[in-house]
Design a protein around this motif. Sequence first.
Motif, PDB file in Angstrom:
ATOM      1  N   GLY A   1       1.007  -1.280   0.035  1.00 15.23           N
ATOM      2  CA  GLY A   1      -0.116   0.097   0.004  1.00 15.23           C
ATOM      3  C   GLY A   1       0.828   1.245   0.049  1.00 15.23           C
ATOM      4  O   GLY A   1       0.265   2.313  -0.095  1.00 15.23           O
ATOM      5  N   SER A   2       2.153   1.192   0.026  1.00 12.69           N
ATOM      6  CA  SER A   2       3.066   2.444   0.088  1.00 12.69           C
ATOM      7  C   SER A   2       3.184   2.933  -1.267  1.00 12.69           C
ATOM      8  O   SER A   2       4.142   3.859  -1.480  1.00 12.69           O
ATOM      9  N   ARG A   3       3.466   2.176  -2.313  1.00 12.69           N
ATOM     10  CA  ARG A   3       3.740   2.636  -3.921  1.00 12.69           C
ATOM     11  C   ARG A   3       5.229   2.284  -3.751  1.00 12.69           C
ATOM     12  O   ARG A   3       5.864   2.918  -4.718  1.00 12.69           O
ATOM     13  N   ARG A   4       5.860   1.874  -2.807  1.00 16.21           N
ATOM     14  CA  ARG A   4       7.144   1.806  -2.733  1.00 16.21           C
ATOM     15  C   ARG A   4       7.861   0.389  -3.352  1.00 16.21           C
ATOM     16  O   ARG A   4       7.606  -0.742  -2.711  1.00 16.21           O
ATOM     17  N   LEU A   5       8.281   0.176  -4.443  1.00 17.71           N
ATOM     18  CA  LEU A   5       8.500  -1.020  -5.197  1.00 17.71           C
ATOM     19  C   LEU A   5      10.056  -1.279  -4.906  1.00 17.71           C
ATOM     20  O   LEU A   5      11.034  -0.504  -4.965  1.00 17.71           O
ATOM     21  N   VAL A   6      10.429  -2.382  -4.583  1.00 11.90           N
ATOM     22  CA  VAL A   6      11.828  -3.037  -4.215  1.00 11.90           C
ATOM     23  C   VAL A   6      11.999  -4.111  -5.188  1.00 11.90           C
ATOM     24  O   VAL A   6      11.532  -5.058  -5.115  1.00 11.90           O
ATOM     25  N   ILE A   7      13.313  -3.952  -5.685  1.00 13.77           N
ATOM     26  CA  ILE A   7      13.832  -5.030  -6.606  1.00 13.77           C
ATOM     27  C   ILE A   7      15.018  -5.442  -5.726  1.00 13.77           C
ATOM     28  O   ILE A   7      15.757  -4.865  -5.436  1.00 13.77           O
TER      29      ILE A   7
ATOM     30  N   LEU B   1      35.749 -20.064  -3.841  1.00 16.28           N
ATOM     31  CA  LEU B   1      36.118 -18.650  -4.469  1.00 16.28           C
ATOM     32  C   LEU B   1      34.658 -18.179  -4.848  1.00 16.28           C
ATOM     33  O   LEU B   1      34.918 -16.969  -4.944  1.00 16.28           O
ATOM     34  N   SER B   2      33.401 -18.581  -5.080  1.00 15.58           N
ATOM     35  CA  SER B   2      32.454 -18.324  -5.625  1.00 15.58           C
ATOM     36  C   SER B   2      31.489 -17.591  -4.260  1.00 15.58           C
ATOM     37  O   SER B   2      31.804 -18.210  -3.133  1.00 15.58           O
ATOM     38  N   PHE B   3      30.926 -16.367  -4.545  1.00 17.09           N
ATOM     39  CA  PHE B   3      30.062 -15.916  -3.436  1.00 17.09           C
ATOM     40  C   PHE B   3      28.895 -15.438  -4.253  1.00 17.09           C
ATOM     41  O   PHE B   3      28.610 -15.021  -5.102  1.00 17.09           O
ATOM     42  N   ASN B   4      28.077 -14.734  -3.212  1.00 15.21           N
ATOM     43  CA  ASN B   4      26.621 -14.231  -3.675  1.00 15.21           C
ATOM     44  C   ASN B   4      26.764 -12.880  -3.583  1.00 15.21           C
ATOM     45  O   ASN B   4      27.195 -12.235  -2.598  1.00 15.21           O
ATOM     46  N   LEU B   5      26.341 -12.131  -4.627  1.00 14.41           N
ATOM     47  CA  LEU B   5      26.342 -10.665  -4.805  1.00 14.41           C
ATOM     48  C   LEU B   5      24.656 -10.234  -4.733  1.00 14.41           C
ATOM     49  O   LEU B   5      23.981 -10.735  -5.208  1.00 14.41           O
ATOM     50  N   LYS B   6      24.483  -9.578  -3.578  1.00 18.88           N
ATOM     51  CA  LYS B   6      23.020  -9.172  -3.396  1.00 18.88           C
ATOM     52  C   LYS B   6      22.996  -7.471  -3.429  1.00 18.88           C
ATOM     53  O   LYS B   6      23.727  -6.651  -3.065  1.00 18.88           O
ATOM     54  N   THR B   7      22.124  -7.214  -4.052  1.00 19.62           N
ATOM     55  CA  THR B   7      21.783  -5.467  -4.376  1.00 19.62           C
ATOM     56  C   THR B   7      20.166  -5.337  -4.261  1.00 19.62           C
ATOM     57  O   THR B   7      19.482  -6.329  -4.881  1.00 19.62           O
ATOM     58  N   ASN B   8      19.844  -4.117  -3.700  1.00 18.09           N
ATOM     59  CA  ASN B   8      18.417  -3.904  -3.602  1.00 18.09           C
ATOM     60  C   ASN B   8      18.269  -2.466  -4.225  1.00 18.09           C
ATOM     61  O   ASN B   8      19.103  -1.770  -4.308  1.00 18.09           O
ATOM     62  N   TYR B   9      17.163  -2.299  -4.771  1.00 18.63           N
ATOM     63  CA  TYR B   9      16.820  -0.749  -5.520  1.00 18.63           C
ATOM     64  C   TYR B   9      15.315  -0.725  -5.056  1.00 18.63           C
ATOM     65  O   TYR B   9      14.379  -1.280  -5.438  1.00 18.63           O
ATOM     66  N   ALA B  10      15.128   0.546  -4.373  1.00 18.98           N
ATOM     67  CA  ALA B  10      13.452   0.892  -3.877  1.00 18.98           C
ATOM     68  C   ALA B  10      13.323   2.177  -4.882  1.00 18.98           C
ATOM     69  O   ALA B  10      14.075   3.063  -4.947  1.00 18.98           O
ATOM     70  N   VAL B  11      12.012   2.082  -5.310  1.00 22.43           N
ATOM     71  CA  VAL B  11      11.461   3.192  -6.178  1.00 22.43           C
ATOM     72  C   VAL B  11       9.969   3.596  -5.708  1.00 22.43           C
ATOM     73  O   VAL B  11       9.427   2.430  -5.605  1.00 22.43           O
ATOM     74  N   THR B  12       9.385   4.511  -5.821  1.00 21.05           N
ATOM     75  CA  THR B  12       7.976   4.892  -5.820  1.00 21.05           C
ATOM     76  C   THR B  12       7.533   4.869  -7.159  1.00 21.05           C
ATOM     77  O   THR B  12       7.968   5.472  -8.018  1.00 21.05           O
ATOM     78  N   ALA B  13       6.435   4.115  -7.069  1.00 22.31           N
ATOM     79  CA  ALA B  13       5.693   4.077  -8.538  1.00 22.31           C
ATOM     80  C   ALA B  13       5.033   5.427  -8.696  1.00 22.31           C
ATOM     81  O   ALA B  13       4.640   6.126  -7.875  1.00 22.31           O
ATOM     82  N   LEU B  14       5.195   5.915 -10.009  1.00 20.00           N
ATOM     83  CA  LEU B  14       4.721   7.158 -10.361  1.00 20.00           C
ATOM     84  C   LEU B  14       3.077   7.329 -10.565  1.00 20.00           C
ATOM     85  O   LEU B  14       2.419   6.232 -10.861  1.00 20.00           O
TER      86      LEU B  14
END
Length: 157
Positions: free
Chosen positions: A113-119, A144-157
Motif C-alpha cells: 500500500g506504500s507504492r514503494r517497489l523494491v527490486i 571462491l564463489s560468493f553471492n552478490l546481493k543488491t536492492n533498489y527501491a523506487v516509488t511508483a509514479l
Amino acid sequence: MNFSLQKGVAAVEMTILLPFMLLLVFATGELGRFLFQYNTLTKLVRDAGLYLGAHADTRQTSNLPYPLIDAECGNCISETKNLLIYGKTSGGTDPLLKGLSAADINISEIPVGSRRLVISVSYNWQPILGEKLTTFGLGNEVDLSFNLKTNYAVTAL
C-alpha cells in the motif's frame, strides 16, 4: 663470482618467485572483474527500478494492484526482469551477466500500500579460473564463489 653461477642463481630465484607473481596478477584480474560485474549489476537494477516505477501503475490509482502481477500492470514485471537480465524489455538469449536469471530477481511492494517497489537481486558470482582453490592436500579446498546481493527501491509514479 662466476658469471654462469649468477645466471643459475637468477633462474632459481625466478622459479621460486614466478608462482607468487602469477598469483598476484590473476588475483588482481579477478578483483577487477568482480568490481566490474558488481557495478554492472547495480546499474542494471537501478535502470530496471526506474522503468518499473514509471510502468507499474497503468490504472493511475492511489494503490498499486496487490499482488503486483503482469496481468495487472501491462507485463511490467516480466519486462522489468528482461531489462535487468538482457538490457532490453523484449528479452533476449544472452544475459548481460553470465548466470543471471529471472529466478534471481524478486520484485515486491514493501510495505503493501506504500507504492514503494523494491527490486532485490541475488547473483552468484563465479571466478573465471575455477570455483575452488586447491590446497594441494594441505586441507579443505577454498570456495571462491560468493553471492552478490543488491536492492533498489523506487516509488511508483
